[in-house]
Scaffold this motif. Structure first.
Motif, PDB file in Angstrom:
ATOM      1  N   ARG B  81       0.800  -1.229   0.000  1.00 47.15           N
ATOM      2  CA  ARG B  81       0.000   0.000   0.000  1.00 47.15           C
ATOM      3  C   ARG B  81       0.835   1.284   0.000  1.00 47.15           C
ATOM      4  N   VAL B  82       1.953   1.238   0.653  1.00 50.10           N
ATOM      5  CA  VAL B  82       2.766   2.467   0.782  1.00 50.10           C
ATOM      6  C   VAL B  82       4.024   2.331  -0.072  1.00 50.10           C
ATOM      7  N   GLN B  83       4.159   3.244  -1.023  1.00 53.80           N
ATOM      8  CA  GLN B  83       5.328   3.174  -1.915  1.00 53.80           C
ATOM      9  C   GLN B  83       6.392   4.205  -1.562  1.00 53.80           C
ATOM     10  N   SER B  84       5.984   5.268  -0.898  1.00 48.71           N
ATOM     11  CA  SER B  84       6.995   6.258  -0.523  1.00 48.71           C
ATOM     12  C   SER B  84       6.586   6.960   0.766  1.00 48.71           C
ATOM     13  N   VAL B  85       7.583   7.511   1.425  1.00 44.87           N
ATOM     14  CA  VAL B  85       7.370   8.190   2.705  1.00 44.87           C
ATOM     15  C   VAL B  85       8.026   9.568   2.634  1.00 44.87           C
ATOM     16  N   GLY B  86       7.251  10.574   2.989  1.00 45.58           N
ATOM     17  CA  GLY B  86       7.782  11.939   2.964  1.00 45.58           C
ATOM     18  C   GLY B  86       7.489  12.662   4.261  1.00 45.58           C
ATOM     19  N   MET B  87       7.877  13.900   4.329  1.00 44.36           N
ATOM     20  CA  MET B  87       7.669  14.717   5.532  1.00 44.36           C
ATOM     21  C   MET B  87       6.611  15.786   5.272  1.00 44.36           C
ATOM     22  N   SER B  88       5.750  15.967   6.269  1.00 43.55           N
ATOM     23  CA  SER B  88       4.713  16.986   6.186  1.00 43.55           C
ATOM     24  C   SER B  88       4.295  17.338   7.613  1.00 43.55           C
ATOM     25  N   ASP B  89       3.560  18.435   7.771  1.00 39.84           N
ATOM     26  CA  ASP B  89       2.993  18.688   9.104  1.00 39.84           C
ATOM     27  C   ASP B  89       1.590  18.101   9.202  1.00 39.84           C
ATOM     28  N   CYS B  90       1.111  17.535   8.102  1.00 36.47           N
ATOM     29  CA  CYS B  90      -0.207  16.899   8.050  1.00 36.47           C
ATOM     30  C   CYS B  90      -1.322  17.844   8.493  1.00 36.47           C
ATOM     31  N   GLY B  91      -1.056  19.106   8.432  1.00 32.06           N
ATOM     32  CA  GLY B  91      -2.100  20.100   8.659  1.00 32.06           C
ATOM     33  C   GLY B  91      -2.437  20.379  10.101  1.00 32.06           C
ATOM     34  N   MET B  92      -1.912  19.602  11.021  1.00 27.60           N
ATOM     35  CA  MET B  92      -2.274  19.782  12.423  1.00 27.60           C
ATOM     36  C   MET B  92      -1.056  19.606  13.319  1.00 27.60           C
ATOM     37  N   GLY B  93      -1.099  20.265  14.450  1.00 24.09           N
ATOM     38  CA  GLY B  93       0.033  20.229  15.365  1.00 24.09           C
ATOM     39  C   GLY B  93       0.267  18.897  16.041  1.00 24.09           C
ATOM     40  N   ASN B  94      -0.769  18.050  16.133  1.00 29.65           N
ATOM     41  CA  ASN B  94      -0.627  16.819  16.896  1.00 29.65           C
ATOM     42  C   ASN B  94      -0.451  15.570  16.038  1.00 29.65           C
ATOM     43  N   ALA B  95      -0.571  15.717  14.731  1.00 26.35           N
ATOM     44  CA  ALA B  95      -0.537  14.536  13.868  1.00 26.35           C
ATOM     45  C   ALA B  95       0.834  13.875  13.890  1.00 26.35           C
ATOM     46  N   VAL B  96       0.818  12.576  13.729  1.00 23.95           N
ATOM     47  CA  VAL B  96       2.055  11.800  13.666  1.00 23.95           C
ATOM     48  C   VAL B  96       2.318  11.374  12.225  1.00 23.95           C
ATOM     49  N   ALA B  97       1.230  11.067  11.498  1.00 26.04           N
ATOM     50  CA  ALA B  97       1.356  10.621  10.113  1.00 26.04           C
ATOM     51  C   ALA B  97       0.035  10.880   9.397  1.00 26.04           C
ATOM     52  N   CYS B  98       0.087  10.889   8.082  1.00 23.48           N
ATOM     53  CA  CYS B  98      -1.154  11.052   7.318  1.00 23.48           C
ATOM     54  C   CYS B  98      -0.955  10.555   5.892  1.00 23.48           C
ATOM     55  N   VAL B  99      -2.079  10.358   5.220  1.00 26.35           N
ATOM     56  CA  VAL B  99      -2.091  10.049   3.782  1.00 26.35           C
ATOM     57  C   VAL B  99      -2.990  11.075   3.134  1.00 26.35           C
ATOM     58  N   ASN B 100      -2.523  11.682   2.060  1.00 25.54           N
ATOM     59  CA  ASN B 100      -3.339  12.632   1.311  1.00 25.54           C
ATOM     60  C   ASN B 100      -3.710  11.969  -0.007  1.00 25.54           C
ATOM     61  N   ALA B 101      -4.839  11.255   0.035  1.00 19.49           N
ATOM     62  CA  ALA B 101      -5.211  10.441  -1.126  1.00 19.49           C
ATOM     63  C   ALA B 101      -5.427  11.282  -2.376  1.00 19.49           C
ATOM     64  N   GLY B 102      -5.869  12.495  -2.205  1.00 16.31           N
ATOM     65  CA  GLY B 102      -6.109  13.346  -3.366  1.00 16.31           C
ATOM     66  C   GLY B 102      -4.827  13.774  -4.053  1.00 16.31           C
ATOM     67  N   PHE B 103      -3.745  13.753  -3.335  1.00 18.19           N
ATOM     68  CA  PHE B 103      -2.456  14.165  -3.895  1.00 18.19           C
ATOM     69  C   PHE B 103      -1.664  12.967  -4.406  1.00 18.19           C
ATOM     70  N   ASP B 104      -1.478  11.997  -3.533  1.00 19.35           N
ATOM     71  CA  ASP B 104      -0.756  10.772  -3.907  1.00 19.35           C
ATOM     72  C   ASP B 104      -1.171   9.695  -2.918  1.00 19.35           C
ATOM     73  N   SER B 105      -2.043   8.806  -3.374  1.00 15.88           N
ATOM     74  CA  SER B 105      -2.636   7.852  -2.432  1.00 15.88           C
ATOM     75  C   SER B 105      -1.671   6.744  -2.006  1.00 15.88           C
ATOM     76  N   SER B 106      -0.526   6.656  -2.602  1.00 16.30           N
ATOM     77  CA  SER B 106       0.413   5.608  -2.171  1.00 16.30           C
ATOM     78  C   SER B 106       1.553   6.185  -1.333  1.00 16.30           C
ATOM     79  N   LYS B 107       1.409   7.427  -0.950  1.00 13.29           N
ATOM     80  CA  LYS B 107       2.475   8.064  -0.166  1.00 13.29           C
ATOM     81  C   LYS B 107       2.013   8.327   1.267  1.00 13.29           C
ATOM     82  N   MET B 108       2.854   7.964   2.211  1.00 13.80           N
ATOM     83  CA  MET B 108       2.560   8.275   3.615  1.00 13.80           C
ATOM     84  C   MET B 108       3.474   9.415   4.053  1.00 13.80           C
ATOM     85  N   TRP B 109       2.856  10.338   4.755  1.00 14.24           N
ATOM     86  CA  TRP B 109       3.615  11.480   5.261  1.00 14.24           C
ATOM     87  C   TRP B 109       3.806  11.325   6.757  1.00 14.24           C
ATOM     88  N   LEU B 110       5.015  11.525   7.203  1.00 13.16           N
ATOM     89  CA  LEU B 110       5.291  11.525   8.638  1.00 13.16           C
ATOM     90  C   LEU B 110       5.519  12.964   9.088  1.00 13.16           C
TER      91      LEU B 110
END
Lengths: 243, 234
Positions: B81-110
């Motif tokens: 399911r996850v092909q790449s991992v990048g860095m983001s703030d995921c839009g919130m101060g408390n998030a640990v990780a997120c997926v933005n399916a509208g941008f790239d559904s196979s990428k997980m952001w930490l």
């Protein structure tokens, strides 16, 4: 001649390969250790535990009339520090090396807990876990219960970044996932330990009284997860005693 | 067959064996260059741990979602399911990780919180597997359901953060199926709590604490009953 040299080289290569393979499989057989490597001793230097001097008499309670720690007590304390720094909760030494904590070790662990920054929720909870496991097995003593009472009545940790202040980033249903448990983690682990103490049926009458007192404190917690867990244990206790 | 040929076949066999043995813990996903080394190391360590899990059995729902409760199964599930991992703030101060399916559904952001916040290891893993479920385009990325308002726990108390006062009521923070992100990750954790044979007692305790908490986010009575029958009835 060339063929013989090639054969010899092949033999040497085979021996090297088999040796390498044996080492590899031996290391894989110690799988839980393998999982700790990425965050293991190497990280001790790059990411030391944040120790904030925060003397809390109630948390480090029980320093009276206890024998001075011996070298083996300090060794366990160092081992605990190493495990906490590695951030590998599946380190098998957690199950193996802390099963008979002496009063001096427990005192050291309580001091370690008080020294850790409040935001070190998992590290603090791990110490409570180790002390709580001993409590559940042995029934504990007054110092143990005093420590547990202090943990259960700590001020709520307001955010993962800074226990003293609310999160600046606001809240979001998705990013809050599991956060309530992590914020209350040391307290929840303390309650699980008390639950185990009650469940194992070997607790003395005096231990049970102190366990009930700890639950009574936890029920009043402003933290919903803590109060709910304490109430659930009380209910179990009431059912078991038929009251 | 000549001796030298036998030797060659033997060496080849050892090499192939080594490759196969290491494949169960192999990361198929790549890390962006801006992922800090310590965050990358922690994620690799967490995935290596989950890759070693051995379970005696697995609940029917777990079998349906993941397969067996073991490391290679979890690793494959994640790698598929996850092909790449990048860095983001995921839009919130408390998030640990997120997926933005509208941008790239196979990428997980930490986020930096992945190591900055002191969550137990199983909580980080829960979040990663929760997010990995959101990569599934063929399931519409398992959108969340809106939590009821008021949103009450079994004791009748409103489910909200005591610190921020933040309530889940009316927020898209719930699921109506055992198969969504909350359901699948809590089923995974509850199976680890119940069936893992090589997890420490702490990991199993943590898995139970977080699984039970996530279970509150399942709001459909049929789904609740399914999970209760699957994991809480004995």
């Amino acid at each position: 001649m060339i063929f013989r040299n090639v054969k010899r080289a092949g033999f040497v290569l085979a021996v090297l390969t088999v040796t390498l393979a044996s080492s590899f499989f031996w290391m894989r057989a110690r799988a839980p250790h393998v999982s700790s490597m990425a965050g293991g001793p190497k990280d001790d230097k790059s990411r030391p535990l944040e120790i904030v001097p925060e003397p809390q008499a109630s948390l480090a309670a029980g320093t009276h009339a206890l024998p001075s720690p011996r070298p083996e007590d300090f060794a366990k304390d160092r081992l605990l520090s190493e495990i906490l720094t590695a951030r590998n909760d599946n380190d098998p030494r957690l199950d193996r090396e802390f099963n008979a904590l002496t009063p001096a070790m427990r005192r050291l662990f309580r001091e370690r807990y008080a020294e850790l920054a409040s935001e070190k929720r998992n590290e603090r909870g791990t110490i409570v876990y180790l002390l709580g496991r001993q409590l559940a097995r042995t029934g504990g003593d007054a110092d143990d219960f005093q420590f547990f009472d202090a943990v259960l009545t700590e001020s709520p940790c307001l955010s993962m970044a800074d226990c003293a202040h609310h999160s600046a980033g606001g809240a979001d249903s998705h990013s809050e996932m599991g956060t309530e448990i992590s914020l209350a983690y040391p307290q929840l682990v303390a309650l699980v330990s008390i639950e185990h103490l009650i469940e194992n049926g070997r607790a003395s009458a005096s231990s049970l009284i102190q366990a009930r007192q700890a639950l009574a404190l936890a029920v009043k917690s402003p933290v919903q997860a803590v109060a709910n867990k304490a109430r659930a244990i009380q209910a179990t206790l009431s059912r078991a005693s038929g009251s | 067959m000549k001796k030298s040929n036998l030797l060659g076949v033997g060496i080849l066999g050892v090499i192939v064996g080594l490759a196969l043995a290491s494949s169960s813990a192999r990361a198929d996903y790549s890390f962006d260059n801006d992922v800090p080394a310590d965050i990358k190391a922690q994620m690799i360590a967490d995935m290596q741990f989950i890759g070693t899990v051995q379970g005696t059995t697995a609940s029917p729902l777990h079998q349906q979602i993941f397969g067996n409760a073991d490391g290679p199964t979890y690793t494959k599930f994640f790698n598929d399911r996850v092909q790449s991992v990048g860095m983001s703030d995921c839009g919130m101060g408390n998030a640990v990780a997120c997926v933005n399916a509208g941008f790239d559904s196979s990428k997980m952001w930490l986020t930096e919180n992945f190591i900055k916040f002191s969550h137990p290891q199983i909580a980080r893993i829960m979040v990663m597997f929760h997010e990995s479920r959101h990569t599934e385009d063929n399931n519409d990325n398992w959108p969340h359901a809106t939590c009821p308002s008021p949103f009450l726990d079994p004791s009748g108390n409103e489910i909200k953060s005591i610190w921020t006062g933040y309530s889940l009521a009316g927020e898209p923070g719930c699921d109506v199926t055992p198969f969504g992100s909350y359901g699948s990750s809590m089923i995974m954790l509850k199976n680890i709590q119940k069936f893992c044979t090589n997890c420490t007692d702490k990991v199993k305790m943590d898995a139970g604490l977080y699984a039970d908490d996530q279970f509150k986010r399942i709001i459909d009575s049929t789904a609740v009953q399914q999970i209760t029958t699957d994991l809480y009835s004995n």
